[in-house]
Design a protein around this motif. Structure first.
Motif, mmCIF file in Angstrom:
data_model
loop_
_atom_site.group_PDB
_atom_site.id
_atom_site.type_symbol
_atom_site.label_atom_id
_atom_site.label_comp_id
_atom_site.label_asym_id
_atom_site.label_seq_id
_atom_site.Cartn_x
_atom_site.Cartn_y
_atom_site.Cartn_z
ATOM 1 N N VAL A 236 -14.128 -0.142 2.863
ATOM 2 C CA VAL A 236 -13.362 0.483 1.873
ATOM 3 C C VAL A 236 -12.770 -0.514 0.627
ATOM 4 C CG1 VAL A 236 -10.965 1.621 1.525
ATOM 5 C CG2 VAL A 236 -12.452 2.207 3.643
ATOM 6 N N SER B 209 -13.989 -1.354 8.700
ATOM 7 C CA SER B 209 -12.709 -1.454 7.560
ATOM 8 C C SER B 209 -13.133 -2.027 6.155
ATOM 9 C CB SER B 209 -11.531 -1.712 8.380
ATOM 10 O OG SER B 209 -11.565 -3.058 8.242
ATOM 11 N N ARG C 150 -9.192 -2.231 -8.105
ATOM 12 C CA ARG C 150 -8.182 -3.562 -7.712
ATOM 13 C C ARG C 150 -7.887 -4.253 -9.092
ATOM 14 N NH1 ARG C 150 -8.516 -9.148 -5.034
ATOM 15 N NH2 ARG C 150 -6.376 -9.464 -5.009
ATOM 16 N N VAL D 31 -13.694 -0.153 -3.351
ATOM 17 C CA VAL D 31 -12.629 -0.306 -4.456
ATOM 18 C C VAL D 31 -12.993 -1.370 -5.276
ATOM 19 C CG1 VAL D 31 -10.291 -0.570 -4.841
ATOM 20 C CG2 VAL D 31 -11.004 0.922 -2.841
ATOM 21 N N GLY E 191 0.774 -1.140 -0.038
ATOM 22 C CA GLY E 191 0.091 0.126 -0.094
ATOM 23 C C GLY E 191 0.851 0.965 -0.059
ATOM 24 N N ARG F 92 1.094 3.153 -3.581
ATOM 25 C CA ARG F 92 -0.018 4.091 -3.012
ATOM 26 C C ARG F 92 -1.412 3.271 -3.303
ATOM 27 N NH1 ARG F 92 2.581 9.799 -5.109
ATOM 28 N NH2 ARG F 92 4.202 9.831 -3.826
ATOM 29 N N SER F 93 -1.701 2.103 -3.078
ATOM 30 C CA SER F 93 -2.557 1.547 -3.179
ATOM 31 C C SER F 93 -3.673 1.544 -2.227
ATOM 32 C CB SER F 93 -2.433 0.002 -3.422
ATOM 33 O OG SER F 93 -3.424 -0.999 -3.542
ATOM 34 N N LEU F 94 -4.857 2.014 -2.417
ATOM 35 C CA LEU F 94 -5.772 2.119 -1.350
ATOM 36 C C LEU F 94 -6.488 1.007 -0.909
ATOM 37 C CD1 LEU F 94 -7.895 3.667 0.529
ATOM 38 C CD2 LEU F 94 -9.539 3.791 -1.357
ATOM 39 N N TRP F 95 -6.568 -0.160 -2.081
ATOM 40 C CA TRP F 95 -6.960 -1.443 -1.713
ATOM 41 C C TRP F 95 -5.930 -2.241 -0.458
ATOM 42 C CZ3 TRP F 95 -10.138 -5.649 -2.205
ATOM 43 C CH2 TRP F 95 -9.637 -6.963 -2.200
ATOM 44 N N GLY G 89 -3.975 -0.855 1.355
ATOM 45 C CA GLY G 89 -3.898 -0.313 2.583
ATOM 46 C C GLY G 89 -5.101 -0.694 3.360
ATOM 47 N N SER G 90 -6.234 -0.937 2.954
ATOM 48 C CA SER G 90 -7.494 -1.185 3.640
ATOM 49 C C SER G 90 -7.410 -2.486 3.980
ATOM 50 C CB SER G 90 -8.547 -0.871 2.775
ATOM 51 O OG SER G 90 -8.867 -1.531 1.478
#
Length: 217
Positions: A106, A103, A116, A110, A42, A46-49, A51-52
């Protein structure tokens, strides 16, 4: 190793519970490792997937740590404050479980948005589908066996059930990507099924919390 774990956990009997606790210990280690792995991805990409998912598996491991630690103290005879302390620990675990459920919103969002990427082919996707189906089926069977109980075994089975349902969200996105990716119709279907799975997870969590309050463990 089985005898060493028995001694460590203070378990002399109840092999079924030992099996579940053993599985949970390994699940904790795997969960922390997977959380760290996704956390690094993440940050790097810089991956929101990722990170979540990192947050989800970290919270999942924390819930298992609380419950396994609680049982270890009880089994070893160090649970001096009795039912009141156990009830507080169970409520703490369920508060973390609620955060874990939140959590999941998110990564679900995505996935529905098609954010993703997935490089699985059809054969790995089918294999994952078969494994996830088996995992969910077994979780349902074990969950039904313990749904009227309020003990460590029931709590572990509840967590495993929630984890299995969360795996369905990942499987859903994998199968969509393996069959050509997201389109408008699949996006609508994915949104409804994701919302349905999240709703079932929330219901299971609330039922488990209410069961603890009712029984007064």
């Amino acid at each position: 190793m089985r005898e060493q774990l028995k001694q460590f956990m203070g378990i002399q009997k109840k092999d079924c519970l030992l099996e579940k606790v053993t599985f949970s210990v390994f699940s904790i280690l795997i969960g922390f490792a997977f959380s760290l792995y996704n956390g690094v991805l993440g940050i790097v990409y810089r991956s929101l997937w990722n990170g979540s998912i990192c947050v989800y598996y970290f919270l999942l491991a924390m819930v298992r740590v609380i419950i396994v630690s609680l049982y270890r103290k009880e089994a070893a005879g160090r649970h001096e404050r009795g039912a009141a302390h156990r009830r507080k620990a169970c409520f703490a675990a369920h508060m973390v479980l609620i955060l874990m459920n939140i959590s999941l919103v998110v990564p679900a969002a995505v996935m529905v948005a098609g954010g993703r990427s997935c490089t699985y082919g059809l054969i790995p996707a089918i294999a994952m589908a078969a494994y996830t189906t088996y995992r969910v089926a077994m979780s349902i069977i074990h969950y039904r066996k313990s749904r009227h109980n309020a003990n460590v075994l029931a709590e572990l089975r509840t967590i495993n059930m929630i984890d299995s349902l969360a795996a369905v969200l990942t499987l859903q996105n994998t199968l969509i990507a393996a069959n050509g990716g997201m389109n408008d119709r699949m996006q609508t279907l994915s949104a409804w099924t994701s919302a349905g799975i999240l709703a079932v997870i929330i219901i299971i969590t609330v039922q488990s919390l209410l069961k603890i309050r009712k029984v007064g463990v």
